[in-house]
Design a protein around this motif. Structure first.
Motif, PDB file in Angstrom:
ATOM      1  N   ALA A  51     -25.816 -41.495  63.602  1.00  8.40           N
ATOM      2  CA  ALA A  51     -25.153 -41.105  62.361  1.00  8.40           C
ATOM      3  C   ALA A  51     -23.636 -41.083  62.500  1.00  8.40           C
ATOM      4  N   ARG A  52     -23.150 -41.256  63.732  1.00  6.63           N
ATOM      5  CA  ARG A  52     -21.711 -41.210  64.042  1.00  6.63           C
ATOM      6  C   ARG A  52     -21.104 -39.837  63.710  1.00  6.63           C
ATOM      7  N   LEU A  53     -21.849 -38.790  64.034  1.00 11.36           N
ATOM      8  CA  LEU A  53     -21.392 -37.422  63.849  1.00 11.36           C
ATOM      9  C   LEU A  53     -21.464 -36.700  65.186  1.00 11.36           C
ATOM     10  N   SER A  54     -20.759 -35.593  65.317  1.00  7.53           N
ATOM     11  CA  SER A  54     -20.838 -34.836  66.555  1.00  7.53           C
ATOM     12  C   SER A  54     -22.134 -34.024  66.572  1.00  7.53           C
ATOM     13  N   PRO A  55     -22.762 -33.870  67.752  1.00  8.79           N
ATOM     14  CA  PRO A  55     -23.964 -33.044  67.850  1.00  8.79           C
ATOM     15  C   PRO A  55     -23.716 -31.617  67.358  1.00  8.79           C
ATOM     16  N   ALA A  56     -22.505 -31.109  67.598  1.00 11.91           N
ATOM     17  CA  ALA A  56     -22.174 -29.740  67.174  1.00 11.91           C
ATOM     18  C   ALA A  56     -22.222 -29.617  65.657  1.00 11.91           C
ATOM     19  N   PHE A  57     -21.668 -30.612  64.946  1.00 10.32           N
ATOM     20  CA  PHE A  57     -21.672 -30.553  63.490  1.00 10.32           C
ATOM     21  C   PHE A  57     -23.092 -30.682  62.953  1.00 10.32           C
ATOM     22  N   LEU A  58     -23.875 -31.603  63.515  1.00  9.02           N
ATOM     23  CA  LEU A  58     -25.252 -31.775  63.066  1.00  9.02           C
ATOM     24  C   LEU A  58     -26.052 -30.499  63.306  1.00  9.02           C
ATOM     25  N   SER A  59     -25.796 -29.832  64.410  1.00  8.77           N
ATOM     26  CA  SER A  59     -26.464 -28.566  64.696  1.00  8.77           C
ATOM     27  C   SER A  59     -26.124 -27.524  63.635  1.00  8.77           C
ATOM     28  N   LEU A  60     -24.850 -27.465  63.222  1.00  7.26           N
ATOM     29  CA  LEU A  60     -24.433 -26.529  62.175  1.00  7.26           C
ATOM     30  C   LEU A  60     -25.144 -26.839  60.858  1.00  7.26           C
ATOM     31  N   VAL A  61     -25.279 -28.121  60.546  1.00 12.85           N
ATOM     32  CA  VAL A  61     -25.971 -28.521  59.317  1.00 12.85           C
ATOM     33  C   VAL A  61     -27.426 -28.065  59.354  1.00 12.85           C
ATOM     34  N   GLU A  62     -28.101 -28.305  60.467  1.00 14.70           N
ATOM     35  CA  GLU A  62     -29.514 -27.943  60.585  1.00 14.70           C
ATOM     36  C   GLU A  62     -29.721 -26.428  60.529  1.00 14.70           C
ATOM     37  N   ARG A  63     -28.732 -25.681  60.995  1.00 10.52           N
ATOM     38  CA  ARG A  63     -28.858 -24.214  60.992  1.00 10.52           C
ATOM     39  C   ARG A  63     -28.337 -23.591  59.701  1.00 10.52           C
ATOM     40  N   GLY A  64     -27.969 -24.447  58.734  1.00  8.81           N
ATOM     41  CA  GLY A  64     -27.519 -23.938  57.447  1.00  8.81           C
ATOM     42  C   GLY A  64     -26.133 -23.345  57.462  1.00  8.81           C
ATOM     43  N   MET A  65     -25.305 -23.739  58.445  1.00  7.44           N
ATOM     44  CA  MET A  65     -23.960 -23.192  58.565  1.00  7.44           C
ATOM     45  C   MET A  65     -22.884 -24.173  58.132  1.00  7.44           C
ATOM     46  N   ALA A  66     -23.281 -25.378  57.728  1.00  6.43           N
ATOM     47  CA  ALA A  66     -22.336 -26.388  57.241  1.00  6.43           C
ATOM     48  C   ALA A  66     -23.086 -27.324  56.301  1.00  6.43           C
ATOM     49  N   THR A  67     -22.353 -27.876  55.344  1.00 11.80           N
ATOM     50  CA  THR A  67     -22.931 -28.834  54.405  1.00 11.80           C
ATOM     51  C   THR A  67     -22.242 -30.175  54.587  1.00 11.80           C
ATOM     52  N   PRO A  68     -22.976 -31.248  54.823  1.00  6.72           N
ATOM     53  CA  PRO A  68     -22.352 -32.559  55.037  1.00  6.72           C
ATOM     54  C   PRO A  68     -21.793 -33.141  53.749  1.00  6.72           C
ATOM     55  N   SER A  69     -20.793 -33.989  53.886  1.00  3.25           N
ATOM     56  CA  SER A  69     -20.307 -34.754  52.742  1.00  3.25           C
ATOM     57  C   SER A  69     -21.322 -35.841  52.433  1.00  3.25           C
ATOM     58  N   LEU A  70     -21.110 -36.554  51.332  1.00  2.00           N
ATOM     59  CA  LEU A  70     -22.040 -37.621  50.963  1.00  2.00           C
ATOM     60  C   LEU A  70     -22.070 -38.710  52.030  1.00  2.00           C
ATOM     61  N   GLY A  71     -20.905 -39.021  52.599  1.00  2.00           N
ATOM     62  CA  GLY A  71     -20.841 -40.041  53.649  1.00  2.00           C
ATOM     63  C   GLY A  71     -21.600 -39.617  54.896  1.00  2.00           C
ATOM     64  N   SER A  72     -21.440 -38.351  55.289  1.00  2.00           N
ATOM     65  CA  SER A  72     -22.156 -37.848  56.456  1.00  2.00           C
ATOM     66  C   SER A  72     -23.653 -37.806  56.207  1.00  2.00           C
ATOM     67  N   LEU A  73     -24.042 -37.407  54.991  1.00  2.00           N
ATOM     68  CA  LEU A  73     -25.461 -37.348  54.655  1.00  2.00           C
ATOM     69  C   LEU A  73     -26.074 -38.741  54.678  1.00  2.00           C
ATOM     70  N   ALA A  74     -25.300 -39.742  54.238  1.00  2.00           N
ATOM     71  CA  ALA A  74     -25.776 -41.128  54.300  1.00  2.00           C
ATOM     72  C   ALA A  74     -26.001 -41.543  55.748  1.00  2.00           C
ATOM     73  N   GLY A  75     -25.117 -41.103  56.640  1.00  2.00           N
ATOM     74  CA  GLY A  75     -25.277 -41.413  58.055  1.00  2.00           C
ATOM     75  C   GLY A  75     -26.511 -40.755  58.651  1.00  2.00           C
ATOM     76  N   ILE A  76     -26.747 -39.500  58.281  1.00  2.00           N
ATOM     77  CA  ILE A  76     -27.929 -38.786  58.766  1.00  2.00           C
ATOM     78  C   ILE A  76     -29.202 -39.448  58.252  1.00  2.00           C
ATOM     79  N   ALA A  77     -29.188 -39.813  56.970  1.00  2.00           N
ATOM     80  CA  ALA A  77     -30.357 -40.477  56.373  1.00  2.00           C
ATOM     81  C   ALA A  77     -30.627 -41.805  57.073  1.00  2.00           C
ATOM     82  N   PHE A  78     -29.561 -42.547  57.370  1.00  2.00           N
ATOM     83  CA  PHE A  78     -29.702 -43.828  58.072  1.00  2.00           C
ATOM     84  C   PHE A  78     -30.314 -43.621  59.452  1.00  2.00           C
ATOM     85  N   ALA A  79     -29.836 -42.594  60.155  1.00  4.29           N
ATOM     86  CA  ALA A  79     -30.344 -42.310  61.496  1.00  4.29           C
ATOM     87  C   ALA A  79     -31.826 -41.939  61.467  1.00  4.29           C
ATOM     88  N   LEU A  80     -32.259 -41.323  60.377  1.00  4.11           N
ATOM     89  CA  LEU A  80     -33.652 -40.909  60.243  1.00  4.11           C
ATOM     90  C   LEU A  80     -34.501 -41.954  59.523  1.00  4.11           C
TER      91      LEU A  80
END
Length: 214
Positions: A51-80
């Motif tokens: 997804a071209r994101l840092s593991p730390a940021f993705l961890s924050l997203v999964e734990r409900g402590m950060a919300t990704p932008s549309l671009g980041s969410l597209a990267g996560i969706a692509f990775a999955l």
């Protein structure tokens, strides 16, 4: 005095309820992303690298402590290997024309960012486009991805950082750059910023139209 105190208490309760609902929305998105990742037996590092994101940021997203932008969410969706629509509902546009009076703003769960979809979907489509409404004080995470991006500032002052170099863009200013260059943006002013974003990052496209998921 009692009435004023009661009004204050009610207002406080309302704000607390709104905050709780906001946190629940972020948490639900993170839970869904984590479930999809674990279903595929992928690690945080594996998904973050794709997804071209840092593991730390993705961890924050999964734990409900950060919300990704549309671009980041597209990267996560692509990775999955999932469409972005798995995580956010965006009304589709019919035909080639969108009317300003008919466009609806949408956001990603509890994020303060708001978007207006400008592009449609058709076979062979190569780019997507949105208007991004950036509230005062907002700062996006640093991302990188394949493809290219083009920005046009409609109003306000946008702080843009590309490969470590910072620049301020005002109304009428544009920027065209490679998406695989680490980049981020923010609004340090006191007024909202509106930006037209056009890019080859497949935000709204499906694997049926492009051969892969966004």
């Amino acid at each position: 005095m009692e009435r004023d105190s009661l009004s204050t208490d009610v207002a406080g309760d309302t704000e607390d309820a709104a905050l709780a609902a906001r946190e629940a929305l972020v948490s639900n998105l993170g839970v869904l992303i984590r479930q999809e990742r674990q279903k595929r037996k992928l690690t945080l590092v594996q998904v973050s690298e794709k997804a071209r994101l840092s593991p730390a940021f993705l961890s924050l997203v999964e734990r409900g402590m950060a919300t990704p932008s549309l671009g980041s969410l597209a990267g996560i969706a692509f990775a999955l290997e999932l469409p972005v629509s798995t995580f956010v509902h965006v009304s589709s546009t019919a035909g080639a024309i969108t009317r300003a009076s008919q466009r609806h703003q949408f956001g990603i769960e509890a994020s303060d960012l708001r978007y207006e979809r400008l592009s449609t979907v058709f076979p062979g489509q190569q780019m997507d486009a949105v208007i991004i409404h950036v509230p005062p004080g907002y700062g996006a995470e640093t991302i990188a991805h394949v493809g290219e991006e083009w920005l046009y500032v409609l109003n306000g002052q946008l702080e843009l950082v590309i490969d470590g170099e910072a620049a301020t863009l005002g109304p009428g200013d544009t920027c065209h750059f490679r998406g695989d260059t680490p980049h981020s943006y923010s609004n340090r002013g006191k007024k909202p910023v509106a930006v037209i974003w056009v890019g080859t990052v497949p935000v709204f496209r499906s694997n049926e139209s492009q051969g892969f998921h966004p």
